[in-house]
Enzyme design. Sequence first.
Site, PDB file in Angstrom:
ATOM      1  N   ASP A  65      -1.221  21.066  29.479  1.00 40.65           N
ATOM      2  CA  ASP A  65      -0.690  22.394  29.169  1.00 40.65           C
ATOM      3  C   ASP A  65      -1.338  23.387  30.128  1.00 40.65           C
ATOM      4  OD1 ASP A  65      -0.380  25.039  27.892  1.00 40.65           O
ATOM      5  OD2 ASP A  65       0.348  23.910  26.173  1.00 40.65           O
ATOM      6  N   ILE A  66      -0.537  24.283  30.738  1.00 37.48           N
ATOM      7  CA  ILE A  66      -1.094  25.231  31.714  1.00 37.48           C
ATOM      8  C   ILE A  66      -1.844  26.387  31.050  1.00 37.48           C
ATOM      9  CG2 ILE A  66       0.496  24.645  33.572  1.00 37.48           C
ATOM     10  CD1 ILE A  66       2.062  27.203  32.881  1.00 37.48           C
ATOM     11  N   ASN A 121       6.989  21.791  17.292  1.00 30.76           N
ATOM     12  CA  ASN A 121       7.742  22.914  16.732  1.00 30.76           C
ATOM     13  C   ASN A 121       9.222  22.790  17.075  1.00 30.76           C
ATOM     14  OD1 ASN A 121       5.206  24.082  16.009  1.00 30.76           O
ATOM     15  ND2 ASN A 121       5.013  24.891  18.067  1.00 30.76           N
ATOM     16  N   GLN A 128       8.462  27.558  18.628  1.00 27.44           N
ATOM     17  CA  GLN A 128       8.777  26.791  19.833  1.00 27.44           C
ATOM     18  C   GLN A 128       9.072  27.789  20.947  1.00 27.44           C
ATOM     19  OE1 GLN A 128      12.271  24.291  19.593  1.00 27.44           O
ATOM     20  NE2 GLN A 128      11.761  23.191  21.463  1.00 27.44           N
ATOM     21  N   HIS A 134       8.989  18.965  22.539  1.00 31.51           N
ATOM     22  CA  HIS A 134       7.712  18.487  23.056  1.00 31.51           C
ATOM     23  C   HIS A 134       6.662  18.479  21.959  1.00 31.51           C
ATOM     24  CE1 HIS A 134       7.620  22.879  23.565  1.00 31.51           C
ATOM     25  NE2 HIS A 134       6.302  22.809  23.516  1.00 31.51           N
TER      26      HIS A 134
END
Length: 193
Positions: A65-66, A121, A128, A134
């Site tokens: 995750d960024i 989510n 989401q 995802h």
Amino acid sequence: MASHAFDPTILPPAAPCPFCNIASAYASYDPSAPPAADSPVLDPENVSPLSFIVLSTPTLLAFLDILPLSRGHLLLCPRRHASKLTDVSASEAAELGAYLRILSKALVRTTGVADWNVVQNNGAAAAQVVDHVHYHLIPRPEIRASGKLRESFTMFGRGQREELDDDEAVELAARIRQNIQLVLDEEAGKGKL
């Protein structure tokens, strides 16, 4: 892996999907024999947003995750665009479930954090943000052990986030890929005795 027939009930995203961009930029590889960290197959400059791939099968992708909630925060998604969990095929759902377990084992080994959340989510009202199904795998270091007794526990993708450091991400993604390989080798009976 299973091939997926076109499903006319699942429409392509109305706007460019960042996860579809990532999926189209990275070729699949055998997770039990991942490419070297410096391989062009894994070049994070291949796509925007910058991506640090830890798993790339013909069906699925997992990447850092960024804006992680904690070190090692991963996202796992199908390559094919599907907005919600109800839009994935049975075979995609089975592979997602299998790799959630494998990624969880690899993540614990890599981070040394024995507790984690798996969060998924569905829709804007459910928090989401990216309209592509995802899962989040979020390591949860023990807050009390750090002496931060007043720090609140964050859950379901909410909380303090900092941008992922690119250099650290390259190393972390390589370690996670190595640990995925070890988990797969052990489960196939190839582990060291």
